[in-house]
Design a protein around this motif. Structure first.
Motif, PDB file in Angstrom:
ATOM      1  N   ALA A  49      48.693  14.638 -56.904  1.00 15.83           N
ATOM      2  CA  ALA A  49      47.551  13.804 -56.562  1.00 15.83           C
ATOM      3  C   ALA A  49      47.636  13.429 -55.087  1.00 15.83           C
ATOM      4  N   TYR A  50      46.491  13.107 -54.523  1.00 14.83           N
ATOM      5  CA  TYR A  50      46.407  12.786 -53.114  1.00 14.83           C
ATOM      6  C   TYR A  50      45.573  11.528 -52.926  1.00 14.83           C
ATOM      7  N   ALA A  51      46.061  10.628 -52.086  1.00 15.08           N
ATOM      8  CA  ALA A  51      45.322   9.417 -51.737  1.00 15.08           C
ATOM      9  C   ALA A  51      45.231   9.346 -50.220  1.00 15.08           C
ATOM     10  N   TYR A  52      44.012   9.279 -49.721  1.00 17.05           N
ATOM     11  CA  TYR A  52      43.769   9.205 -48.286  1.00 17.05           C
ATOM     12  C   TYR A  52      43.233   7.820 -47.967  1.00 17.05           C
ATOM     13  N   PHE A  53      43.975   7.088 -47.155  1.00 19.29           N
ATOM     14  CA  PHE A  53      43.572   5.750 -46.744  1.00 19.29           C
ATOM     15  C   PHE A  53      43.049   5.839 -45.320  1.00 19.29           C
ATOM     16  N   LEU A  54      41.742   5.696 -45.170  1.00 12.24           N
ATOM     17  CA  LEU A  54      41.088   5.873 -43.880  1.00 12.24           C
ATOM     18  C   LEU A  54      41.005   4.555 -43.126  1.00 12.24           C
ATOM     19  N   ILE A  55      41.248   4.622 -41.827  1.00  9.70           N
ATOM     20  CA  ILE A  55      41.159   3.438 -40.968  1.00  9.70           C
ATOM     21  C   ILE A  55      40.254   3.776 -39.781  1.00  9.70           C
ATOM     22  N   PRO A  56      39.675   2.758 -39.143  1.00 13.53           N
ATOM     23  CA  PRO A  56      38.766   3.027 -38.021  1.00 13.53           C
ATOM     24  C   PRO A  56      39.484   3.731 -36.865  1.00 13.53           C
ATOM     25  N   LYS A  57      38.852   4.734 -36.327  1.00  6.72           N
ATOM     26  CA  LYS A  57      39.422   5.504 -35.219  1.00  6.72           C
ATOM     27  C   LYS A  57      39.295   4.721 -33.917  1.00  6.72           C
ATOM     28  N   GLY A  58      40.355   4.747 -33.129  1.00  4.83           N
ATOM     29  CA  GLY A  58      40.319   4.140 -31.815  1.00  4.83           C
ATOM     30  C   GLY A  58      40.243   2.625 -31.817  1.00  4.83           C
ATOM     31  N   ARG A  59      40.684   2.027 -32.887  1.00  9.39           N
ATOM     32  CA  ARG A  59      40.622   0.572 -33.003  1.00  9.39           C
ATOM     33  C   ARG A  59      42.019   0.032 -33.253  1.00  9.39           C
ATOM     34  N   SER A  60      42.343  -1.060 -32.629  1.00  9.66           N
ATOM     35  CA  SER A  60      43.654  -1.676 -32.810  1.00  9.66           C
ATOM     36  C   SER A  60      43.672  -2.464 -34.120  1.00  9.66           C
ATOM     37  N   LEU A  61      44.667  -2.171 -34.964  1.00 10.36           N
ATOM     38  CA  LEU A  61      44.774  -2.857 -36.249  1.00 10.36           C
ATOM     39  C   LEU A  61      45.664  -4.090 -36.123  1.00 10.36           C
ATOM     40  N   PRO A  62      45.348  -5.128 -36.887  1.00  5.16           N
ATOM     41  CA  PRO A  62      46.260  -6.281 -36.917  1.00  5.16           C
ATOM     42  C   PRO A  62      47.633  -5.858 -37.446  1.00  5.16           C
ATOM     43  N   GLU A  63      48.666  -6.529 -37.010  1.00  6.23           N
ATOM     44  CA  GLU A  63      50.035  -6.183 -37.402  1.00  6.23           C
ATOM     45  C   GLU A  63      50.208  -6.191 -38.920  1.00  6.23           C
ATOM     46  N   ILE A  64      49.610  -7.152 -39.607  1.00  7.47           N
ATOM     47  CA  ILE A  64      49.755  -7.243 -41.072  1.00  7.47           C
ATOM     48  C   ILE A  64      49.135  -6.015 -41.754  1.00  7.47           C
ATOM     49  N   SER A  65      48.013  -5.516 -41.235  1.00  5.11           N
ATOM     50  CA  SER A  65      47.396  -4.308 -41.799  1.00  5.11           C
ATOM     51  C   SER A  65      48.300  -3.100 -41.600  1.00  5.11           C
ATOM     52  N   LYS A  66      48.910  -2.999 -40.423  1.00  8.05           N
ATOM     53  CA  LYS A  66      49.835  -1.895 -40.156  1.00  8.05           C
ATOM     54  C   LYS A  66      51.012  -1.932 -41.126  1.00  8.05           C
ATOM     55  N   LYS A  67      51.539  -3.108 -41.381  1.00 12.10           N
ATOM     56  CA  LYS A  67      52.684  -3.244 -42.288  1.00 12.10           C
ATOM     57  C   LYS A  67      52.306  -2.871 -43.718  1.00 12.10           C
ATOM     58  N   ARG A  68      51.121  -3.282 -44.164  1.00 18.93           N
ATOM     59  CA  ARG A  68      50.659  -2.928 -45.521  1.00 18.93           C
ATOM     60  C   ARG A  68      50.575  -1.419 -45.680  1.00 18.93           C
ATOM     61  N   LEU A  69      49.925  -0.774 -44.719  1.00 18.37           N
ATOM     62  CA  LEU A  69      49.755   0.675 -44.810  1.00 18.37           C
ATOM     63  C   LEU A  69      51.081   1.402 -44.681  1.00 18.37           C
ATOM     64  N   GLN A  70      51.964   0.915 -43.836  1.00 22.02           N
ATOM     65  CA  GLN A  70      53.277   1.543 -43.672  1.00 22.02           C
ATOM     66  C   GLN A  70      54.091   1.443 -44.960  1.00 22.02           C
ATOM     67  N   SER A  71      53.987   0.345 -45.668  1.00 22.95           N
ATOM     68  CA  SER A  71      54.751   0.199 -46.912  1.00 22.95           C
ATOM     69  C   SER A  71      54.278   1.191 -47.968  1.00 22.95           C
ATOM     70  N   LEU A  72      52.986   1.512 -47.969  1.00 18.65           N
ATOM     71  CA  LEU A  72      52.488   2.530 -48.896  1.00 18.65           C
ATOM     72  C   LEU A  72      52.992   3.921 -48.520  1.00 18.65           C
ATOM     73  N   VAL A  73      53.061   4.195 -47.245  1.00 15.68           N
ATOM     74  CA  VAL A  73      53.578   5.485 -46.781  1.00 15.68           C
ATOM     75  C   VAL A  73      55.016   5.647 -47.223  1.00 15.68           C
ATOM     76  N   GLU A  74      55.800   4.579 -47.125  1.00 17.84           N
ATOM     77  CA  GLU A  74      57.216   4.652 -47.459  1.00 17.84           C
ATOM     78  C   GLU A  74      57.483   4.772 -48.957  1.00 17.84           C
ATOM     79  N   THR A  75      56.563   4.269 -49.788  1.00 12.69           N
ATOM     80  CA  THR A  75      56.766   4.367 -51.232  1.00 12.69           C
ATOM     81  C   THR A  75      56.080   5.601 -51.750  1.00 12.69           C
TER      82      THR A  75
END
Length: 75
Positions: A49-75
């Protein structure tokens, strides 16, 4: 081909056994529990299965959003 298109979070009762791909637009605006639950809606034990989490291109994300997405990548 089965397709489920929704504008809100898919509730846990939804079961589409043939679905193996999920796209989440603006994934940066969801909480970690929501993203994890959505990811669990696709795939089965015997097929990839594949899950694609899309984020806005060329936009700076808040640190908390980066951490949430990074934790999904790691699991």
């Amino acid at each position: 081909m089965d397709l489920l298109l929704t504008t809100t979070i898919v509730e846990s009762g939804i079961d589409i056994p043939n679905a193996n791909t999920l796209f989440v637009d603006r994934a940066d605006s969801f909480g970690i529990a929501d993203l994890y639950q959505l990811r669990g809606r696709v795939g089965r034990w015997n097929r990839p299965a594949y899950a694609y989490f899309l984020i806005p291109k060329g936009r700076s994300l808040p640190e908390i959003s980066k951490k949430r997405l990074q934790s999904l990548v790691e699991t």
